[in-house]
Design an enzyme around this catalytic site. Structure first.
Site, PDB file in Angstrom:
ATOM      1  N   LYS A 115       0.830  -1.214   0.000  1.00 33.89           N
ATOM      2  CA  LYS A 115       0.000   0.000   0.000  1.00 33.89           C
ATOM      3  C   LYS A 115       0.867   1.267   0.000  1.00 33.89           C
ATOM      4  CE  LYS A 115      -2.418  -0.751   3.750  1.00 33.89           C
ATOM      5  NZ  LYS A 115      -2.026  -2.074   4.261  1.00 33.89           N
TER       6      LYS A 115
ATOM      7  N   ARG B 187      11.013  -6.076   5.823  1.00 34.09           N
ATOM      8  CA  ARG B 187      10.841  -4.642   6.108  1.00 34.09           C
ATOM      9  C   ARG B 187      11.291  -4.329   7.533  1.00 34.09           C
ATOM     10  NH1 ARG B 187       4.916  -2.009   5.282  1.00 34.09           N
ATOM     11  NH2 ARG B 187       4.483  -2.603   7.433  1.00 34.09           N
TER      12      ARG B 187
ATOM     13  N   ARG C 121     -11.006   0.441   8.354  1.00 36.25           N
ATOM     14  CA  ARG C 121     -10.694  -0.965   8.637  1.00 36.25           C
ATOM     15  C   ARG C 121     -11.897  -1.691   9.225  1.00 36.25           C
ATOM     16  NH1 ARG C 121      -4.895   0.200   9.321  1.00 36.25           N
ATOM     17  NH2 ARG C 121      -3.622  -1.628   9.627  1.00 36.25           N
TER      18      ARG C 121
END
Ligand code: AMP
Length: 195
Positions: free
Chosen positions: A14, A128, A89
């Protein structure tokens, strides 16, 4: 106005796709995760309360994130549009967003969902975590919990947009540029239908 909800589990890409979309369509980026992390960094009371939940991979209460989005919409009234990243969400968040946008005579153009399977997500997030400094990306159990939380809570949000004819799924594995082009096609088709 072009109002895009970019949807996808943690690690779906995203952030990367948002950057490209913002540059192309001149959108204001609203990421509730980023907004919450700024609150934590600033040491605000909201940040302190959110941190306890975020450290466990649990969603913060709806009214907290809705309040933050409300403020940002008010601050950016001359924007060409918004990209909502990591929000909504939950269904109450999606309903609140529709109501907020209505106040500005606008609406969500399309919701694009990046689809990536759980194994690939876990791999990407651990990678990440080696460089991002985000503690929630460094623990495999926590990653799996966040992905599960996403599935449990967020699937109804996809259904919410589906019922409005605004849900578009895009495969989030492959070349970044190719994924980007597919997203742009979905946006432009939807924008031609929703004004
Ligand atoms: P993210 O950066 O989007 O992965 O979000 C990191 C964490 O912030 C999540 O695991 C949640 O605890 C919290 N968070 C971010 N956005 C929301 C939201 N829209 N609703 C509830 N909690 C959120």
């Amino acid at each position: 106005m072009l109002n895009l909800v970019l949807f996808g589990p943690p690690g779906a890409g995203k952030g990367t796709q948002s950057e490209k979309l913002i540059a192309k369509y001149r959108l204001v980026h609203l990421s509730t995760g980023d907004l919450l992390r700024s609150e934590i960094q600033a040491g605000t009371e909201l940040g302190l309360r959110a941190k306890t939940l975020m450290d466990q991979g649990i969603l913060v209460p709806d009214e907290v994130v809705i309040g933050m989005i409300d403020n940002k919409l008010r601050e950016n009234q001359s924007a060409a549009g918004f990209i909502f990243d990591g929000f909504p969400r939950t269904v109450p968040q999606a309903q609140a967003l529709d109501e907020l946008l209505q106040q500005y005579n606008t609406q969500i153009t399309v919701m694009v969902a990046l689809v990536v399977d759980e194994e690939e997500l876990t791999k990407r997030l651990l990678l990440r975590g080696q460089t991002s400094g985000r503690s929630d990306d460094q623990n495999e159990d926590l990653i799996r919990r966040r992905v599960k939380e996403y599935k449990d809570k967020t699937t109804p949000v996809a259904n919410y947009y589906e019922s409005q004819g605004k849900y578009k799924a895009v495969k989030g594995i492959g070349e970044i540029e190719e994924i980007f082009q597919t997203i742009c096609e979905k946006i432009e088709t939807a924008a031609a239908n929703v004004r």
